[in-house]
Design a protein around this motif. Sequence first.
Motif, PDB file in Angstrom:
ATOM      1  N   LYS A  47       1.203  -0.439  -8.723  1.00  0.00           N
ATOM      2  CA  LYS A  47       0.661  -0.280  -7.372  1.00  0.00           C
ATOM      3  C   LYS A  47       1.503  -1.045  -6.353  1.00  0.00           C
ATOM      4  CE  LYS A  47      -3.477  -0.951  -4.631  1.00  0.00           C
ATOM      5  NZ  LYS A  47      -4.854  -1.391  -4.607  1.00  0.00           N
ATOM      6  N   VAL A  48       1.844  -2.283  -6.649  1.00  0.00           N
ATOM      7  CA  VAL A  48       2.655  -3.064  -5.719  1.00  0.00           C
ATOM      8  C   VAL A  48       4.071  -2.485  -5.644  1.00  0.00           C
ATOM      9  CG1 VAL A  48       3.473  -4.874  -7.283  1.00  0.00           C
ATOM     10  CG2 VAL A  48       3.138  -5.399  -4.901  1.00  0.00           C
ATOM     11  N   GLY A  49       4.551  -1.903  -6.734  1.00  0.00           N
ATOM     12  CA  GLY A  49       5.842  -1.235  -6.709  1.00  0.00           C
ATOM     13  C   GLY A  49       5.835  -0.029  -5.788  1.00  0.00           C
ATOM     14  N   ALA A  50       4.758   0.745  -5.815  1.00  0.00           N
ATOM     15  CA  ALA A  50       4.638   1.903  -4.930  1.00  0.00           C
ATOM     16  C   ALA A  50       4.590   1.474  -3.464  1.00  0.00           C
ATOM     17  CB  ALA A  50       3.393   2.712  -5.282  1.00  0.00           C
ATOM     18  N   ILE A  51       3.873   0.401  -3.184  1.00  0.00           N
ATOM     19  CA  ILE A  51       3.832  -0.116  -1.808  1.00  0.00           C
ATOM     20  C   ILE A  51       5.225  -0.564  -1.384  1.00  0.00           C
ATOM     21  CG2 ILE A  51       2.889  -1.932  -0.326  1.00  0.00           C
ATOM     22  CD1 ILE A  51       0.352  -1.851  -2.105  1.00  0.00           C
ATOM     23  N   SER A  52       5.937  -1.210  -2.298  1.00  0.00           N
ATOM     24  CA  SER A  52       7.302  -1.651  -2.020  1.00  0.00           C
ATOM     25  C   SER A  52       8.211  -0.464  -1.707  1.00  0.00           C
ATOM     26  CB  SER A  52       7.838  -2.435  -3.218  1.00  0.00           C
ATOM     27  OG  SER A  52       9.204  -2.696  -3.071  1.00  0.00           O
ATOM     28  N   GLY A  53       8.086   0.613  -2.462  1.00  0.00           N
ATOM     29  CA  GLY A  53       8.889   1.804  -2.208  1.00  0.00           C
ATOM     30  C   GLY A  53       8.573   2.446  -0.872  1.00  0.00           C
ATOM     31  N   ALA A  54       7.294   2.450  -0.509  1.00  0.00           N
ATOM     32  CA  ALA A  54       6.919   3.019   0.789  1.00  0.00           C
ATOM     33  C   ALA A  54       7.482   2.189   1.938  1.00  0.00           C
ATOM     34  CB  ALA A  54       5.400   3.115   0.888  1.00  0.00           C
ATOM     35  N   ILE A  55       7.452   0.879   1.798  1.00  0.00           N
ATOM     36  CA  ILE A  55       8.018   0.008   2.837  1.00  0.00           C
ATOM     37  C   ILE A  55       9.525   0.202   2.925  1.00  0.00           C
ATOM     38  CG2 ILE A  55       8.424  -2.390   3.504  1.00  0.00           C
ATOM     39  CD1 ILE A  55       5.695  -3.072   2.244  1.00  0.00           C
ATOM     40  N   ALA A  56      10.185   0.334   1.788  1.00  0.00           N
ATOM     41  CA  ALA A  56      11.644   0.493   1.776  1.00  0.00           C
ATOM     42  C   ALA A  56      12.071   1.852   2.310  1.00  0.00           C
ATOM     43  CB  ALA A  56      12.173   0.297   0.368  1.00  0.00           C
ATOM     44  N   THR A  57      11.195   2.836   2.277  1.00  0.00           N
ATOM     45  CA  THR A  57      11.526   4.158   2.787  1.00  0.00           C
ATOM     46  C   THR A  57      11.640   4.160   4.311  1.00  0.00           C
ATOM     47  OG1 THR A  57      10.392   5.146   0.913  1.00  0.00           O
ATOM     48  CG2 THR A  57      10.799   6.576   2.775  1.00  0.00           C
ATOM     49  N   LEU A  58      10.892   3.300   4.976  1.00  0.00           N
ATOM     50  CA  LEU A  58      10.858   3.316   6.440  1.00  0.00           C
ATOM     51  C   LEU A  58      12.220   3.103   7.093  1.00  0.00           C
ATOM     52  CD1 LEU A  58       7.477   1.472   7.056  1.00  0.00           C
ATOM     53  CD2 LEU A  58       7.950   3.915   7.178  1.00  0.00           C
ATOM     54  N   PRO A  59      13.013   2.090   6.730  1.00  0.00           N
ATOM     55  CA  PRO A  59      14.319   1.941   7.379  1.00  0.00           C
ATOM     56  C   PRO A  59      15.258   3.109   7.117  1.00  0.00           C
ATOM     57  CG  PRO A  59      13.775  -0.055   6.163  1.00  0.00           C
ATOM     58  CD  PRO A  59      12.742   0.964   5.834  1.00  0.00           C
ATOM     59  N   VAL A  60      15.178   3.683   5.937  1.00  0.00           N
ATOM     60  CA  VAL A  60      16.047   4.820   5.618  1.00  0.00           C
ATOM     61  C   VAL A  60      15.671   6.026   6.478  1.00  0.00           C
ATOM     62  CG1 VAL A  60      16.794   6.359   3.766  1.00  0.00           C
ATOM     63  CG2 VAL A  60      16.405   3.945   3.290  1.00  0.00           C
ATOM     64  N   VAL A  61      14.389   6.255   6.660  1.00  0.00           N
ATOM     65  CA  VAL A  61      13.936   7.353   7.514  1.00  0.00           C
ATOM     66  C   VAL A  61      14.358   7.114   8.958  1.00  0.00           C
ATOM     67  CG1 VAL A  61      11.870   8.466   8.454  1.00  0.00           C
ATOM     68  CG2 VAL A  61      12.049   8.041   6.009  1.00  0.00           C
ATOM     69  N   LEU A  62      14.271   5.871   9.420  1.00  0.00           N
ATOM     70  CA  LEU A  62      14.700   5.574  10.788  1.00  0.00           C
ATOM     71  C   LEU A  62      16.194   5.826  10.977  1.00  0.00           C
ATOM     72  CD1 LEU A  62      12.651   2.343  11.556  1.00  0.00           C
ATOM     73  CD2 LEU A  62      12.270   4.656  12.427  1.00  0.00           C
ATOM     74  N   VAL A  63      17.000   5.485   9.994  1.00  0.00           N
ATOM     75  CA  VAL A  63      18.440   5.748  10.079  1.00  0.00           C
ATOM     76  C   VAL A  63      18.705   7.254  10.076  1.00  0.00           C
ATOM     77  CG1 VAL A  63      20.618   5.509   8.817  1.00  0.00           C
ATOM     78  CG2 VAL A  63      19.149   3.534   9.143  1.00  0.00           C
ATOM     79  N   MET A  64      17.963   7.990   9.259  1.00  0.00           N
ATOM     80  CA  MET A  64      18.128   9.448   9.254  1.00  0.00           C
ATOM     81  C   MET A  64      17.734  10.054  10.597  1.00  0.00           C
ATOM     82  SD  MET A  64      16.950  10.726   5.472  1.00  0.00           S
ATOM     83  CE  MET A  64      17.271  12.435   5.872  1.00  0.00           C
ATOM     84  N   CYS A  65      16.663   9.561  11.204  1.00  0.00           N
ATOM     85  CA  CYS A  65      16.247  10.053  12.520  1.00  0.00           C
ATOM     86  C   CYS A  65      17.303   9.737  13.575  1.00  0.00           C
ATOM     87  CB  CYS A  65      14.897   9.458  12.914  1.00  0.00           C
ATOM     88  SG  CYS A  65      13.523  10.095  11.969  1.00  0.00           S
TER      89      CYS A  65
END
Length: 132
Positions: A47-65
């Motif tokens: 569960k904490v790993g999934a939360i970590s992955g969701a948090i780490a996805t945000l900067p990558v999505v911002l760079v893609m945008c």
Amino acid sequence: MTNRSTWINAAIGAVITIALSFTGFSPLLGGGVAGYLQRELPKRGAKVGAISGAIATLPVVLVMCLGLLLYAGIPAASLGAPGGLELAIIFLIMLPMLALWFVGLSTAGGYLGGYLHTSSQPPTEGNLRVEQ
């Protein structure tokens, strides 16, 4: 359900994921660290790993945008590249795939990290929090 240390451990895992993003399996490592630091059973580590992955996805999505916005300013006809509609379709397909990659690998890493913690130390009150 989740306490403050869960969010801190997830943030540490996300930072590790972003720092090691040049590797293809950085979400696995970041989720593993977060799951290990959680000091709970493997299911809670996932569960904490999934939360970590969701948090780490945000900067990558911002760079893609940001890349999409910068690319939108370049005339596509002069480059022979896909136009706006094609680019938007590619973008909308890539975002969910990217999120699944990050969250999925981080969840698996969190499970493995929780498993490593529980198997490396005998379960005592000081090193293992058990769900009630």
